[in-house]
Structure formats: structure tokens, C-alpha cells
Design a protein around this motif. Structure first.
Motif, short mmCIF file in Angstrom:
data_model
loop_
_atom_site.label_atom_id
_atom_site.label_comp_id
_atom_site.label_asym_id
_atom_site.label_seq_id
_atom_site.Cartn_x
_atom_site.Cartn_y
_atom_site.Cartn_z
N ASP A 159 4.91 10.51 7.13
CA ASP A 159 4.12 11.26 8.44
C ASP A 159 3.28 12.38 7.42
OD1 ASP A 159 5.37 11.84 10.66
OD2 ASP A 159 7.23 12.51 9.80
N THR A 160 2.93 12.06 6.29
CA THR A 160 2.54 13.26 5.38
C THR A 160 0.99 12.21 5.11
OG1 THR A 160 3.80 14.39 3.59
CG2 THR A 160 1.39 13.59 2.52
N ASP A 161 1.22 11.38 5.31
CA ASP A 161 0.03 10.16 5.80
C ASP A 161 -0.70 10.24 6.48
OD1 ASP A 161 0.37 9.05 2.47
OD2 ASP A 161 2.14 7.41 3.84
N GLU A 162 -0.13 10.11 7.60
CA GLU A 162 -0.44 10.20 8.90
C GLU A 162 -1.19 12.25 9.63
OE1 GLU A 162 -0.54 8.57 11.39
OE2 GLU A 162 0.80 7.49 11.17
N ALA A 163 -0.53 12.79 8.57
CA ALA A 163 -1.52 14.02 8.89
C ALA A 163 -2.83 14.28 7.62
CB ALA A 163 -0.45 15.15 7.84
N ILE A 164 -2.59 13.23 6.53
CA ILE A 164 -4.18 13.28 5.77
C ILE A 164 -4.75 12.59 6.63
CG2 ILE A 164 -4.84 11.99 3.39
CD1 ILE A 164 -2.22 12.25 2.58
N ARG A 165 -4.37 10.99 7.31
CA ARG A 165 -5.59 10.54 8.94
C ARG A 165 -6.15 11.96 9.50
NH1 ARG A 165 -4.31 5.09 10.64
NH2 ARG A 165 -1.54 6.09 11.42
N LEU A 171 -2.95 2.92 4.70
CA LEU A 171 -1.81 2.73 3.17
C LEU A 171 -2.38 2.20 2.15
CD1 LEU A 171 1.16 1.33 2.63
CD2 LEU A 171 0.77 -1.17 2.89
N ALA A 172 -3.32 1.81 1.45
CA ALA A 172 -3.80 1.29 0.83
C ALA A 172 -4.69 3.47 -0.22
CB ALA A 172 -5.18 0.99 0.83
N PHE A 173 -4.83 4.23 0.80
CA PHE A 173 -4.67 4.86 0.01
C PHE A 173 -3.72 5.75 0.05
CE2 PHE A 173 -6.60 10.14 1.13
CZ PHE A 173 -6.67 9.61 0.05
N SER A 174 -2.27 5.67 0.48
CA SER A 174 -1.23 6.47 0.47
C SER A 174 -0.82 5.81 -1.46
CB SER A 174 -0.96 5.88 0.53
OG SER A 174 0.98 6.69 0.84
N ASN A 175 -0.94 4.09 -1.28
CA ASN A 175 -0.46 3.65 -3.14
C ASN A 175 -1.88 4.09 -3.67
OD1 ASN A 175 1.35 2.06 -1.91
ND2 ASN A 175 -0.24 0.34 -1.15
N PHE A 176 -3.16 4.59 -3.65
CA PHE A 176 -3.75 4.79 -4.37
C PHE A 176 -3.42 6.89 -4.93
CE2 PHE A 176 -7.73 7.95 -4.96
CZ PHE A 176 -8.41 7.76 -6.17
N LEU A 177 -2.97 7.53 -3.65
CA LEU A 177 -3.06 8.98 -4.60
C LEU A 177 -1.50 8.23 -4.64
CD1 LEU A 177 -2.95 9.94 -1.01
CD2 LEU A 177 -5.16 10.79 -2.91
N ILE A 178 -0.51 8.32 -4.87
CA ILE A 178 0.58 7.76 -6.26
C ILE A 178 0.43 7.54 -7.07
CG2 ILE A 178 2.77 6.19 -5.87
CD1 ILE A 178 3.01 5.86 -2.93
N ALA A 179 -0.73 6.57 -7.10
CA ALA A 179 -1.27 6.05 -8.66
C ALA A 179 -1.37 7.37 -9.23
CB ALA A 179 -1.99 4.92 -8.67
N ARG A 180 -2.04 7.49 -8.39
CA ARG A 180 -2.83 9.10 -9.26
C ARG A 180 -1.61 10.13 -8.86
NH1 ARG A 180 -7.83 12.77 -6.19
NH2 ARG A 180 -8.28 14.47 -7.67
N ASP A 181 -1.16 10.92 -8.10
CA ASP A 181 0.30 11.48 -8.35
C ASP A 181 1.09 11.29 -7.62
OD1 ASP A 181 1.87 14.00 -8.40
OD2 ASP A 181 -0.14 15.10 -7.88
N PRO A 182 2.35 10.79 -7.68
CA PRO A 182 3.37 10.98 -6.71
C PRO A 182 3.54 11.89 -5.92
CG PRO A 182 3.86 9.34 -8.84
CD PRO A 182 2.50 10.17 -8.82
N GLY A 183 3.57 13.25 -6.37
CA GLY A 183 3.40 14.45 -5.95
C GLY A 183 2.88 14.92 -4.90
N TYR A 184 1.99 13.92 -4.52
CA TYR A 184 0.75 14.50 -3.50
C TYR A 184 0.98 14.78 -2.69
CZ TYR A 184 0.75 10.26 -0.82
OH TYR A 184 1.05 9.03 0.09
N PRO A 185 2.64 14.55 -1.72
CA PRO A 185 2.62 15.52 0.15
C PRO A 185 3.34 16.56 -0.95
CG PRO A 185 4.15 13.44 -1.08
CD PRO A 185 3.29 13.69 -2.40
N ALA A 186 2.91 17.35 -1.89
CA ALA A 186 3.42 18.62 -2.24
C ALA A 186 1.89 19.36 -2.36
CB ALA A 186 4.29 19.28 -3.28
N TRP A 187 0.93 18.96 -2.62
CA TRP A 187 -0.30 19.92 -2.48
C TRP A 187 -1.15 20.26 -1.62
CZ3 TRP A 187 -4.49 14.97 -3.14
CH2 TRP A 187 -4.39 14.40 -4.78
#
Length: 257
Positions: free
Chosen positions: A176-182, A199-215
Motif C-alpha cells: 500500500d505504501t508503494d501504491e501511495a507513492i505511485r 516494483l523496481a523503484f520499491s527495490n531501489f528505495l529498499i537499497a537506499r533506506d528500508p525504512g522509506y515507508p516511514a518517510w
């Protein structure tokens, strides 16, 4: 934020729990916020499980949200106890059908989903992958018990099974967080993203900061750029702190050039 999975969760719990209400509240009493704050991460997980086991019919009860607030802060530290409770649920055995183990299991797939969409992506850490593996094993046990077949109407056989599968699928991919980002990137910057790109952007964000859902927190809007056949705008959630995601997206696109 009423997410896609959360809304489904409420609907299914209501539909498949239309049975005479049995007052079991006497078996479990709410703790105060100060008492919850003083608990260990494992104890807070147990509190959440008990809340689901004994108060699941009280839709106005705010205690679950209070406990969840602290578990989201616990993050990965909550996972070991969650895995233990998931592993206790085995519908192929009689012991897995008693002692509220089903309801406690429901609490755990809910919590895993909440952690993944609001705190930290589970697939980014060994602890998170262990929790996902535990949920996958539980789903396999439900299949072995005959759950997940067509034309089933019992909560455990259909609602619990389908919800657990959805929760696991979301942790593996787009949640749901990824959907909100889109939706944020479209509403704010008119950027369209396919599922593959998201999905590729989600994986990019995970590599950068796995805590991105809390941004950022989210808020809901009516998107009049997307109107259905009846003339109703899309109801979407977008990020309050949208610039951070936009800047990350620009870096993502630059990396892919």
C-alpha cells in the motif's frame, strides 16, 4: 490511513464473523498506555495478539491501534515473537484449532502487513525474511488442511487464508505504501509508473533506506484526473512529504539511463 489491505481486513472480519457475540472481555483487560510503553517488544506482540483474540468483535475499540503504535516503533525487534506465534498455528492439528491460535495468527499477519507498509520493508532484512518464511509455512499448513478452495465460506478456510496470502504477496512486492507513492508521483508531478517500474523503484528505495515507508504520513484526496464511468473521481492516498519521494525517483531514473 485506511489502506487496501486494512479495508479488506475489516470487511472480511465482519463478514466471516457474523456469529452471536460472546462476551469474552473478562478474560483480557486493557493495559494503560504507560503499561504498554513499559513492556518489552515481545510482550507488546502478545498484547496485540490478545486484543485480537478477545476483543476482535469490538470495532470501536482503539486499544489495537494504541498497541500497534508502539510495535511500529519496535520494528524488527518485534519479529522474533511474531514468528513464534505464527509457527504455533497449525490447522492440520487439533492443537492449532484451540486456545485462540487462529485469532492470534490473524493478529500476526495484520502486524506483518502494518510493519511492512508503515515502518520497514520486511524483505530488506534477515529478520524480515524469516518472518515472511514463517507466514509462507503457515499458508502451506492451511493448504494442507484444505483451506483456500473455491466455495468455502468459513472465516478460517477462506477469509483467513486469502488475507494471509495477500499480506505475504504485498511484502514480496508492491504494498500500500508503494501504491501511495505511485499516486503521489502522478497527482503531484504527473509521472506515470507501471507495476514493473513501481516494483523496481520499491527495490531501489529498499537499497537506499528500508525504512522509506516511514518517510511520510499520508492523506486522502479525490483525484479528478482519473474519473470512472459514473463520473466519480479516484479516491487515493498521497504522501505529505512528497518532495523526498520525487527526489528519490529522479535519482532512480538517472541510475536507469
Amino acid at each position: 490511513m485506511i489502506t487496501r489491505l486494512f479495508a479488506r481486513r475489516l470487511f472480511l472480519l465482519w463478514v466471516f464473523s457474523l456469529v452471536p457475540f460472546v462476551n469474552t472481555c473478562a478474560q483480557y483487560h486493557h493495559k494503560s498506555e504507560s503499561e504498554i510503553a513499559a513492556l518489552t517488544p515481545a510482550q507488546r506482540v502478545d498484547e496485540y495478539a490478545n486484543e485480537q483474540a478477545f476483543h476482535k468483535y469490538d470495532v470501536l475499540d482503539q486499544q489495537r491501534a494504541l498497541i500497534s503504535k508502539y510495535i511500529l516503533r519496535d520494528g524488527l525487534r518485534a519479529l522474533p515473537r511474531m514468528v513464534e506465534i505464527i509457527d504455533e498455528y497449525d490447522p492440520t492439528r487439533e492443537s492449532g484449532r484451540i486456545d485462540h491460535r487462529g485469532e492470534r495468527f490473524d493478529a500476526m499477519w495484520m502486524l506483518l502487513s502494518d510493519l511492512d507498509r508503515a515502518a520497514v520493508r520486511l524483505r530488506a532484512s534477515p529478520e524480515g525474511l524469516k518472518a515472511m518464511d514463517a507466514l509462507a509455512r503457515a499458508i502451506d499448513r492451511m493448504r494442507a488442511a484444505g483451506y483456500g478452495k473455491k466455495d468455502q465460506h468459513e472465516w478460517a478456510e477462506h477469509g483467513r487464508f486469502d488475507s494471509a496470502v495477500t499480506a505475504l504477496d504485498d511484502t514480496k512486492g508492491i504494498d500500500d505504501t508503494d501504491e501511495a507513492i505511485r499516486d503521489t508521483l502522478w497527482v503531484k508531478y504527473k509521472l506515470k509508473m507501471s507495476d514493473k517500474d513501481l516494483l523496481a523503484f520499491s527495490n531501489f528505495l529498499i537499497a537506499r533506506d528500508p525504512g522509506y515507508p516511514a518517510w511520510s504520513e499520508t492523506y486522502d484526496i479525490k483525484d479528478y484526473s482519473r474519473v470512472n464511468a459514473a463520473g466519480n473521481p479516484a479516491q487515493v492516498y498521497i504522501m505529505k512529504e512528497s518532495d523526498r519521494f520525487y527526489e528519490a525517483y529522479l535519482q532512480f531514473k538517472k541510475q536507469r539511463l
